[in-house]
Design a protein around this motif. Structure first.
Motif, PDB file in Angstrom:
ATOM      1  N   THR A 240      64.631  -5.891   6.602  1.00 54.25           N
ATOM      2  CA  THR A 240      63.846  -6.975   7.189  1.00 54.25           C
ATOM      3  C   THR A 240      62.656  -7.318   6.294  1.00 54.25           C
ATOM      4  O   THR A 240      61.889  -6.452   5.907  1.00 54.25           O
ATOM      5  N   LEU A 241      62.525  -8.599   5.954  1.00 53.15           N
ATOM      6  CA  LEU A 241      61.503  -9.039   5.018  1.00 53.15           C
ATOM      7  C   LEU A 241      60.711 -10.179   5.640  1.00 53.15           C
ATOM      8  O   LEU A 241      61.139 -11.319   5.653  1.00 53.15           O
ATOM      9  N   LEU A 242      59.560  -9.844   6.177  1.00 57.17           N
ATOM     10  CA  LEU A 242      58.686 -10.825   6.799  1.00 57.17           C
ATOM     11  C   LEU A 242      57.299 -10.723   6.170  1.00 57.17           C
ATOM     12  O   LEU A 242      56.793  -9.632   5.946  1.00 57.17           O
ATOM     13  N   TYR A 243      56.690 -11.854   5.900  1.00 59.26           N
ATOM     14  CA  TYR A 243      55.361 -11.854   5.317  1.00 59.26           C
ATOM     15  C   TYR A 243      54.717 -13.219   5.547  1.00 59.26           C
ATOM     16  O   TYR A 243      55.387 -14.188   5.908  1.00 59.26           O
ATOM     17  N   ASP A 244      53.420 -13.290   5.327  1.00 63.75           N
ATOM     18  CA  ASP A 244      52.665 -14.531   5.452  1.00 63.75           C
ATOM     19  C   ASP A 244      52.404 -15.071   4.053  1.00 63.75           C
ATOM     20  O   ASP A 244      51.714 -14.434   3.254  1.00 63.75           O
ATOM     21  N   SER A 245      52.967 -16.235   3.745  1.00 65.51           N
ATOM     22  CA  SER A 245      52.839 -16.805   2.396  1.00 65.51           C
ATOM     23  C   SER A 245      51.693 -17.803   2.289  1.00 65.51           C
ATOM     24  O   SER A 245      51.545 -18.469   1.263  1.00 65.51           O
ATOM     25  N   GLY A 246      50.876 -17.913   3.341  1.00 66.42           N
ATOM     26  CA  GLY A 246      49.821 -18.915   3.364  1.00 66.42           C
ATOM     27  C   GLY A 246      48.841 -18.809   2.207  1.00 66.42           C
ATOM     28  O   GLY A 246      48.439 -19.822   1.616  1.00 66.42           O
ATOM     29  N   CYS A 247      48.443 -17.590   1.849  1.00 60.42           N
ATOM     30  CA  CYS A 247      47.482 -17.394   0.772  1.00 60.42           C
ATOM     31  C   CYS A 247      48.062 -17.870  -0.561  1.00 60.42           C
ATOM     32  O   CYS A 247      47.379 -18.544  -1.342  1.00 60.42           O
ATOM     33  N   SER A 248      49.334 -17.519  -0.821  1.00 55.59           N
ATOM     34  CA  SER A 248      49.979 -17.930  -2.069  1.00 55.59           C
ATOM     35  C   SER A 248      50.102 -19.443  -2.140  1.00 55.59           C
ATOM     36  O   SER A 248      49.853 -20.061  -3.183  1.00 55.59           O
ATOM     37  N   GLU A 249      50.490 -20.058  -1.023  1.00 53.58           N
ATOM     38  CA  GLU A 249      50.673 -21.512  -1.003  1.00 53.58           C
ATOM     39  C   GLU A 249      49.369 -22.245  -1.268  1.00 53.58           C
ATOM     40  O   GLU A 249      49.329 -23.246  -1.983  1.00 53.58           O
ATOM     41  N   ALA A 250      48.280 -21.719  -0.704  1.00 55.01           N
ATOM     42  CA  ALA A 250      46.980 -22.353  -0.899  1.00 55.01           C
ATOM     43  C   ALA A 250      46.499 -22.182  -2.339  1.00 55.01           C
ATOM     44  O   ALA A 250      46.006 -23.123  -2.968  1.00 55.01           O
ATOM     45  N   GLU A 251      46.653 -20.971  -2.889  1.00 55.21           N
ATOM     46  CA  GLU A 251      46.150 -20.698  -4.232  1.00 55.21           C
ATOM     47  C   GLU A 251      46.929 -21.453  -5.300  1.00 55.21           C
ATOM     48  O   GLU A 251      46.362 -21.889  -6.304  1.00 55.21           O
ATOM     49  N   LEU A 252      48.239 -21.625  -5.075  1.00 54.58           N
ATOM     50  CA  LEU A 252      49.075 -22.323  -6.051  1.00 54.58           C
ATOM     51  C   LEU A 252      49.124 -23.827  -5.804  1.00 54.58           C
ATOM     52  O   LEU A 252      49.679 -24.566  -6.614  1.00 54.58           O
ATOM     53  N   GLY A 253      48.559 -24.270  -4.686  1.00 55.36           N
ATOM     54  CA  GLY A 253      48.561 -25.694  -4.374  1.00 55.36           C
ATOM     55  C   GLY A 253      49.944 -26.240  -4.136  1.00 55.36           C
ATOM     56  O   GLY A 253      50.278 -27.350  -4.582  1.00 55.36           O
ATOM     57  N   LEU A 254      50.786 -25.483  -3.418  1.00 52.25           N
ATOM     58  CA  LEU A 254      52.169 -25.903  -3.198  1.00 52.25           C
ATOM     59  C   LEU A 254      52.250 -27.021  -2.162  1.00 52.25           C
ATOM     60  O   LEU A 254      51.462 -27.076  -1.221  1.00 52.25           O
ATOM     61  N   ALA A 255      53.234 -27.890  -2.359  1.00 50.69           N
ATOM     62  CA  ALA A 255      53.458 -28.991  -1.426  1.00 50.69           C
ATOM     63  C   ALA A 255      54.189 -28.473  -0.194  1.00 50.69           C
ATOM     64  O   ALA A 255      55.275 -27.892  -0.302  1.00 50.69           O
ATOM     65  N   LEU A 256      53.599 -28.667   0.968  1.00 47.85           N
ATOM     66  CA  LEU A 256      54.191 -28.212   2.215  1.00 47.85           C
ATOM     67  C   LEU A 256      54.403 -29.407   3.144  1.00 47.85           C
ATOM     68  O   LEU A 256      53.700 -30.416   3.032  1.00 47.85           O
ATOM     69  N   PRO A 257      55.346 -29.324   4.101  1.00 50.89           N
ATOM     70  CA  PRO A 257      56.217 -28.166   4.338  1.00 50.89           C
ATOM     71  C   PRO A 257      57.309 -28.056   3.277  1.00 50.89           C
ATOM     72  O   PRO A 257      57.584 -29.018   2.548  1.00 50.89           O
ATOM     73  N   TYR A 258      57.919 -26.864   3.216  1.00 48.69           N
ATOM     74  CA  TYR A 258      59.042 -26.682   2.320  1.00 48.69           C
ATOM     75  C   TYR A 258      60.221 -27.531   2.772  1.00 48.69           C
ATOM     76  O   TYR A 258      60.316 -27.933   3.930  1.00 48.69           O
TER      77      TYR A 258
END
Length: 285
Positions: A240-258
């Protein structure tokens, strides 16, 4: 993960704070992820040329190079061992500003387990060392039940890898993706998209694990890969692989939603179908 060298080369910046990279080398450029990374780099205004490192270019990569207006350079090299990395890869690192390593041994089983260590650890480490020696500024590395996993489409993954090249911080590790599915949801989705029925029998973990060990032992003798290697069973049963990617998305400036994961899986299914059709066509006399 992002790593910077100590070359002191000047690094320009784009309006969004991204670092400019004149030339980027992509290893594993013929792979599913690597090819999408190359396409994403070509769409980025901060990259002038993409060097595609591969042992043998695929027709798709050759076609992309042909229509790129000289922005794609095909480079022959082998990351299989530290020695081949030094002899065939190092020459292509001259005047490179960034390296993205998408080369890896992805199989669940191999007759020689040392292959995983040689390519995924030793050769990858040697590539990073050679990049530092060549003065490369940035090297983002991909590390590479009712079990629930976090998924991300290959286009979004490629965009995140390129974002790590341009905006990643030294020594940081980034987890991306926020779409989750349990195993039965995954199988049902793939069945619907591919038009094949999902697996119905439910096999106890202890039975599957015992069968996998026996199959792996037989595979070691015959060289024929087992259908379900022990590592696959362990991952499915306990991974089982669950995590919060919010910090990475903010720091990398990713376009959301996926992008919707169903659309990404649909592309993957079509890719497998095309690959199978080409393989069958090539096997015909």
């Amino acid at each position: 993960m992002a790593m910077e060298s100590e070359s002191g080369r000047p690094s320009g910046a784009l309006g969004d704070g991204s670092t400019m990279f004149g030339t980027v080398l992509v290893s594993g450029a013929t792979g599913f992820v690597g090819f999408h990374v190359v396409q994403t780099l070509l769409a980025h205004s901060g990259v002038n040329q993409v060097r595609c490192l591969t042992r043998k270019p695929t027709p798709d990569l050759e076609e992309l190079a042909a229509v790129s207006g000289g922005r794609v350079q095909l480079c022959l090299g082998d990351l299989g061992t530290v020695e081949s990395c030094r002899s065939s890869v190092a020459p292509h690192l001259a005047d490179v500003d960034g390296v993205i390593n998408c080369a890896a041994h992805y199989r669940w089983w191999t007759k020689s387990p040392n292959q995983f260590r040689r390519l995924n650890a030793e050769a990858a480490g040697e590539l990073a060392a050679l990049s530092r020696q060549a003065g490369v500024r940035q090297v983002p590395a991909t590390l590479g039940h009712e079990t629930t996993f976090t998924y991300i489409g290959v286009r979004d993954a490629a965009a995140a890898i390129v974002a790590a090249l341009h905006r990643g911080k030294t020594g940081r590790r980034y987890l991306i993706g926020n779409q989750r599915m349990a195993t039965d949801e995954y199988y049902n989705l793939i069945a619907r998209l591919s038009g094949t029925p999902p697996p119905r029998p439910v096999v106890p973990v202890w039975l599957a694990a015992g069968w996998a060990q026996a199959a792996a032992a037989l595979a070691t003798l015959t060289g024929v890969p087992p259908q379900a290697p022990p590592d696959l069973i362990r991952t499915v049963a306990y991974g089982t692989l669950l995590y919060d990617s919010g910090c990475s998305e903010a720091e990398l400036g990713l376009a959301l939603p996926y992008r919707d994961i169903a659309a990404s899986f649909q592309e993957a299914v079509e890719c497998v179908k095309r690959h199978d059709a080409q393989r069958v066509a090539g096997a015909r006399p």
